[in-house]
Design an enzyme around this catalytic site. Structure first.
Site, PDB file in Angstrom:
ATOM      1  N   GLY A   1     -11.663  -9.346 -24.624  1.00 10.91           N
ATOM      2  CA  GLY A   1     -11.706 -10.628 -23.935  1.00 10.91           C
ATOM      3  C   GLY A   1     -10.327 -11.205 -23.775  1.00 10.91           C
ATOM      4  N   SER A   2     -10.016 -12.167 -24.610  1.00 14.77           N
ATOM      5  CA  SER A   2      -8.752 -12.885 -24.492  1.00 14.77           C
ATOM      6  C   SER A   2      -7.556 -12.013 -24.865  1.00 14.77           C
ATOM      7  CB  SER A   2      -8.792 -14.113 -25.402  1.00 14.77           C
ATOM      8  OG  SER A   2     -10.058 -14.735 -25.323  1.00 14.77           O
TER       9      SER A   2
ATOM     10  N   LYS B   1     -21.214 -13.453 -16.904  1.00 15.82           N
ATOM     11  CA  LYS B   1     -21.983 -14.043 -18.011  1.00 15.82           C
ATOM     12  C   LYS B   1     -22.934 -15.130 -17.539  1.00 15.82           C
ATOM     13  CE  LYS B   1     -18.197 -13.616 -21.412  1.00 15.82           C
ATOM     14  NZ  LYS B   1     -18.672 -12.566 -22.306  1.00 15.82           N
TER      15      LYS B   1
ATOM     16  N   GLY C   1     -12.712 -10.264 -30.633  1.00 18.53           N
ATOM     17  CA  GLY C   1     -11.586 -10.219 -31.562  1.00 18.53           C
ATOM     18  C   GLY C   1     -10.641  -9.045 -31.424  1.00 18.53           C
TER      19      GLY C   1
ATOM     20  N   ASP D   1     -12.088  -8.763 -19.891  1.00 18.26           N
ATOM     21  CA  ASP D   1     -12.292 -10.095 -19.321  1.00 18.26           C
ATOM     22  C   ASP D   1     -11.191 -10.395 -18.315  1.00 18.26           C
ATOM     23  OD1 ASP D   1     -14.451 -10.576 -20.921  1.00 18.26           O
ATOM     24  OD2 ASP D   1     -13.568 -12.244 -22.033  1.00 18.26           O
TER      25      ASP D   1
ATOM     26  N   GLY E   1     -12.395 -14.957 -28.579  1.00 14.96           N
ATOM     27  CA  GLY E   1     -11.311 -15.913 -28.413  1.00 14.96           C
ATOM     28  C   GLY E   1     -10.538 -16.210 -29.684  1.00 14.96           C
TER      29      GLY E   1
ATOM     30  N   ARG F   1     -20.822  -2.770 -38.947  1.00 13.87           N
ATOM     31  CA  ARG F   1     -21.189  -2.187 -40.244  1.00 13.87           C
ATOM     32  C   ARG F   1     -22.627  -2.535 -40.596  1.00 13.87           C
ATOM     33  NH1 ARG F   1     -17.734   0.586 -43.081  1.00 13.87           N
ATOM     34  NH2 ARG F   1     -15.493   0.186 -43.008  1.00 13.87           N
TER      35      ARG F   1
END
Lengths: 307, 205
Positions: free
Chosen positions: A248-249, A94, A227, A37, A166, A178
Site C-alpha cells: 500500500g503506502s 475498494k 505494512g 496501491d 498505512g 502465522r
C-alpha cells in the site's frame, strides 16, 4: 478441484461468466506477484513498469487516510477509470465493508477485483456484502482462519491478511499469516468427528472447514497485506506462506517509488534467495517512516473492523 | 537430462503465475515436474511450461534475471514448450498491442491480441474441442484471455471459440488461451508430455 462452495453456473455448454472457477482462477494468475496501491494514472504506469501484477486504485493511500481521519469511502469513478485506461494489468478498487452499492458501482466500472476493505470506514456493523451476487470477484481481509472461511462462505475469491495498513509495520500481517497457517495445520490433524466441533469453534460452515482440512490450504489464494515497506518484508511474507503481496503506502510514500517498486517485485519472486534480496535492498533511498502498532489506539486499528 | 526410460523432466517457468497448478497437472500426467527460475535450472529440463500470469510481469522478470536469451535459445533449438494464457503471449512471434518494452520469446508464428476476450467481468468458462485431445470437449477456463489474430503457414490451429483461435501448435510449441491447469482434467498436459517424450526419442536417434 471443484469446491463445495461454488456458483451453480458451472455448465460449460454455453459460456458462463462469474463462476467460482473464473473468479478464483483470476487470483491464481496473480500468485508470486505484487499488487500496488496507486492514486493517479502516472503512479499506475510506474507500478506496471516496475512489474506489478495488478494495481489497487484509490484516492488516498492508507497512510494518508490515517493522517486525514474522517470517513473513508469508495474512490471517484473518474479517478478509477483514469487508472483503468492507463494500464493493461488488472485494476482493483475498494468498497466499504457491507456497502454493496459501492461494490455494484465498482462492478459497473469494470474493475477486475473488488477489495471489501477495512481500510475504508465500514458501512454495516453486522453484515459483509453478499459476494456471490457479483460477477466481479472479491478479495477480503482476515486476521485468522475463521474470519477467512466466513468471507469465503460469503463468496470471497481471494483472502489477504489484515495487517495494519498505512503503518509501514509488518508485525500485524505476520501475526495474521502465522495464525491462519497454524490453524490450518491444526485442522489437518483432526479426524472427522472433531471437524464438526472445529467448525463451530471457527464459526464457519462445516463444508469449507472440511475442504481446508483435506487440502491443507485455503480453497482460494492467500496474499499478505498491510505494512510491507521493504523487499525483505515482502520476502518474509512469502516465506511465511503468502502466495503474493499487496503493498500500500510502502511504495509511493518512499523516497524513490519506481526503484522500490521494482526491488519489491524482485524480492517477491526470489523470496528464498537472500543474495537477490540483498541486491534488491541496496540504495533504495528512504523507506516510509512508519508507525509503531503498539502506540496505535484501539479505535485506529483497522484490523478490528469486520468480523 | 533424464534417461530415456524414465519420466521426462518438465519445468514450469516460476517467475510469477499459477505455477503450482501446472506442477500438479504435469505430475498427474506422469512427468517429473519442477519450478524453473534460473538459467541453470532451465538447462536441466526436457520441456517447459510457461504458466498463466501477467505477461508484462513475466517478460520483465525474464529479462531482469537473464532468462530471456537462454529461453529463446532452447526454444529455437527445439525444446518442447507449452504456454497457457500469458504463456501463449510469451510464445507469440508478435503481440498486436504490446506494452512498451514488452518482449516475447517467440516460437510460434502467430499474432496475439492481449485481453482480447475482455476484462475480468467478461472472463468465462466454455467447452472447447481441441484437436489431438481424445474424448469429450475440454473445459476451457478463459481469464482476461488473449486470442490469436492470425497464424503463419507452419502453425496448426487446434481449437477455436466463437470464431477466434484459442489453441495452436507449431512443431514442438503448444499454446492455449485457456487454463487446463485449473480444471483437474489433465488431458492437454498429457498431450504436452507426449510431445516431450516424442522429442526425447527423436533426439536420441
Amino acid at each position: 478441484m471443484s469446491s463445495t462452495f461454488s456458483n451453480p453456473a458451472q455448465s460449460t455448454d454455453t459460456p458462463a461468466t462469474g463462476t467460482a472457477r473464473v473468479k478464483r482462477g483470476m487470483a491464481e494468475q496473480l500468485k508470486g506477484g505484487v499488487i500496488m496501491d496507486v492514486v493517479t494514472p502516472e503512479q499506475a504506469k510506474i507500478a506496471e513498469d516496475a512489474g506489478a501484477v495488478a494495481v489497487m486504485a484509490l484516492e488516498r493511500v492508507p497512510a494518508d487516510i490515517r493522517k486525514d481521519g474522517g470517513v473513508a469511502r469508495m474512490s471517484d469513478p473518474d479517478m478509477i477509470e483514469g487508472i483503468i485506461d492507463a494500464v493493461s494489468i488488472p485494476v482493483m478498487a475498494k468498497s466499504r465493508i457491507g456497502h454493496f452499492v459501492e461494490a455494484q458501482v465498482l462492478q459497473s466500472l469494470g474493475v477486475d477485483y473488488i477489495d471489501e476493505s477495512e481500510v475504508l470506514t465500514p458501512a454495516d456493523e453486522v453484515n459483509h456484502s453478499d459476494k456471490w451476487a457479483f460477477t466481479t470477484p472479491f478479495v477480503c481481509g482476515a486476521t485468522n482462519l475463521g474470519e477467512a472461511l466466513r468471507r469465503i462462505a460469503e463468496g470471497a475469491a481471494m483472502i489477504r491478511s489484515k495487517g495494519e495498513a498505512g503503518t509501514g509495520n509488518v508485525v500485524e500481517a505476520v501475526r495474521h499469516l502465522r495464525q491462519i497457517k497454524n490453524e490450518i495445520a491444526r485442522l489437518r490433524g483432526y479426524d472427522n468427528n472433531e471437524l464438526y466441533a472445529a467448525a463451530k469453534e471457527l464459526r464457519a460452515p462445516y463444508e469449507i472447514v472440511k475442504e481446508v482440512a483435506e487440502l491443507g490450504k485455503l480453497p482460494v489464494v492467500l496474499f499478505s497485506a498491510g505494512g510491507v515497506a521493504t523487499p525483505a518484508d515482502a520476502a518474509l511474507m512469502r516465506q511465511l506462506g503468502a502466495e503474493g503481496v499487496f503493498v500500500g503506502s510502502g511504495i509511493f510514500k518512499s523516497g524513490d517509488p519506481a526503484k522500490r517498486a521494482a526491488a519489491i517485485v524482485k524480492a517477491t519472486t526470489f523470496y528464498d534467495d537472500p543474495k537477490i534480496i540483498a541486491d534488491a535492498s541496496r540504495n533504495l533511498g528512504e523507506a516510509m517512516v512508519g508507525i509503531n502498532c503498539d502506540t496505535l489506539p484501539e479505535a485506529e486499528r483497522y484490523a478490528n473492523r469486520g468480523w | 537430462m533424464a534417461e530415456l526410460s524414465s519420466a521426462p523432466v518438465i519445468g514450469v517457468l516460476a517467475l510469477q503465475g499459477d505455477v503450482r497448478e501446472h506442477l500438479i497437472a504435469l505430475a498427474a500426467a506422469d512427468a517429473v515436474a519442477r519450478p524453473v527460475r534460473r538459467p541453470e535450472e532451465l538447462a536441466e529440463v526436457d520441456g517447459l511450461v510457461i504458466p498463466g500470469g501477467e505477461s508484462t510481469t513475466i517478460s520483465k522478470l525474464a529479462v531482469l534475471f537473464g532468462l530471456m536469451e537462454p529461453l529463446r535459445a532452447r526454444v529455437r533449438a527445439g525444446m518442447p514448450v507449452y504456454g497457457t494464457c500469458a504463456g501463449m503471449i510469451m510464445l507469440a512471434d508478435k503481440i498486436l498491442d504490446p506494452r512498451s518494452g514488452q518482449e516475447t520469446l517467440g516460437g510460434i508464428d502467430m499474432i496475439v491480441r492481449r485481453n482480447a476476450f475482455g476484462r475480468q467481468n467478461e472472463s468465462f468458462e466454455a467447452a472447447v474441442d481441441v484437436k489431438g485431445v481424445e474424448g469429450d470437449a475440454v473445459e476451457g477456463v478463459f481469464i482476461r484471455a488473449p486470442w490469436v489474430e492470425s497464424v503463419g503457414a507452419e502453425t496448426e490451429v487446434l481449437a477455436e471459440h466463437d470464431g477466434h483461435i484459442v489453441a495452436v501448435r507449431q512443431g514442438n510449441a503448444l499454446a492455449t488461451s485457456f487454463h487446463p491447469e485449473l480444471t483437474g482434467d489433465h488431458r492437454v498436459h498429457g498431450l504436452f508430455v507426449d510431445m516431450v517424450r516424442g522429442n526425447r526419442t527423436a533426439e536420441s536417434l
